[in-house]
Design a protein around this motif. Sequence first.
Motif, PDB file in Angstrom:
ATOM      1  N   HIS A   1       0.825  -1.210   0.000  1.00  0.00           N
ATOM      2  CA  HIS A   1       0.000   0.000   0.000  1.00  0.00           C
ATOM      3  C   HIS A   1       0.861   1.263   0.000  1.00  0.00           C
TER       4      HIS A   1
ATOM      5  N   ASP B   1       3.950   3.639  -1.031  1.00  0.00           N
ATOM      6  CA  ASP B   1       4.651   3.793  -2.306  1.00  0.00           C
ATOM      7  C   ASP B   1       6.166   3.686  -2.165  1.00  0.00           C
TER       8      ASP B   1
ATOM      9  N   LYS C   1       2.814   9.782  -7.214  1.00  0.00           N
ATOM     10  CA  LYS C   1       3.592   8.956  -6.272  1.00  0.00           C
ATOM     11  C   LYS C   1       3.314   7.473  -6.508  1.00  0.00           C
ATOM     12  N   ARG C   2       2.047   7.168  -6.784  1.00  0.00           N
ATOM     13  CA  ARG C   2       1.716   5.760  -7.021  1.00  0.00           C
ATOM     14  C   ARG C   2       2.392   5.256  -8.287  1.00  0.00           C
ATOM     15  N   ARG C   3       2.378   6.070  -9.330  1.00  0.00           N
ATOM     16  CA  ARG C   3       3.040   5.670 -10.574  1.00  0.00           C
ATOM     17  C   ARG C   3       4.536   5.459 -10.362  1.00  0.00           C
TER      18      ARG C   3
ATOM     19  N   THR D   1      -3.649  -0.268  -8.080  1.00  0.00           N
ATOM     20  CA  THR D   1      -4.252   0.848  -8.806  1.00  0.00           C
ATOM     21  C   THR D   1      -4.840   1.924  -7.903  1.00  0.00           C
TER      22      THR D   1
ATOM     23  N   SER E   1      -5.322   5.221  -6.061  1.00  0.00           N
ATOM     24  CA  SER E   1      -4.900   6.599  -6.372  1.00  0.00           C
ATOM     25  C   SER E   1      -4.638   6.855  -7.850  1.00  0.00           C
TER      26      SER E   1
END
Length: 206
Positions: free
Chosen positions: A71, A73, A122-124, A144, A146
């Motif tokens: 969860h 990053d 940030k997630r990417r 996936t 966010s």
Amino acid sequence: MLLSVSDLAVARGGVTVLEGMTFGVAAGQALILRGPNGAGKTTLLRTLAGLQPAVAGAVSVPPEAMAYAAHADGIKAVLTVAENLEFWAAVHGTRGIGAALEAMDLVGLRNRRGAHLSAGQKRRLGLARLLVTGRPVWLLDEPTVSLDVASVALFAGVVRGHLAGGGAALIATHVDLGLGEAVVLDLSAFKARAAAGTGAFDEAFG
């Protein structure tokens, strides 16, 4: 098989939540983990990643074959996007971050510090780390979160490319990533008797 699991049991908070799990994931295959909140998806992935011990059973996987995206990053706020990826590439003994930047549409953000990224960016970046690990088995926990629709499609393409290159993925997700022949594993079938009646846990802890 890149990953083989035999009669595995896993626990959360000292309570066995899943038991009797036997499955395998081959090169080029995706396994989608399904189940309600608290079913044990996160607990299973953490156990497979070696972050907590199994209660019983065995996990067979080549040494240093797995990369885990949880969860969080895992972004260092003071480093730029490029520096974050270079750090993780060095940790895993790989070289080159260009492909990861392009795959997750981060080229234009390469010089932006982690602290100045949006939640989706940030997630990417967190997911782009997978591409610099050089590891064939990806363990993905709600990857996936966010991400907007376009970014979900972008990441789905990355996963498909990973599978086409002989990699494998175990993914806890309720989102259809369009992975075609992916196998769905419903964890409800492996609910441990000891977990019955204990109530649901938030999936962040499950």
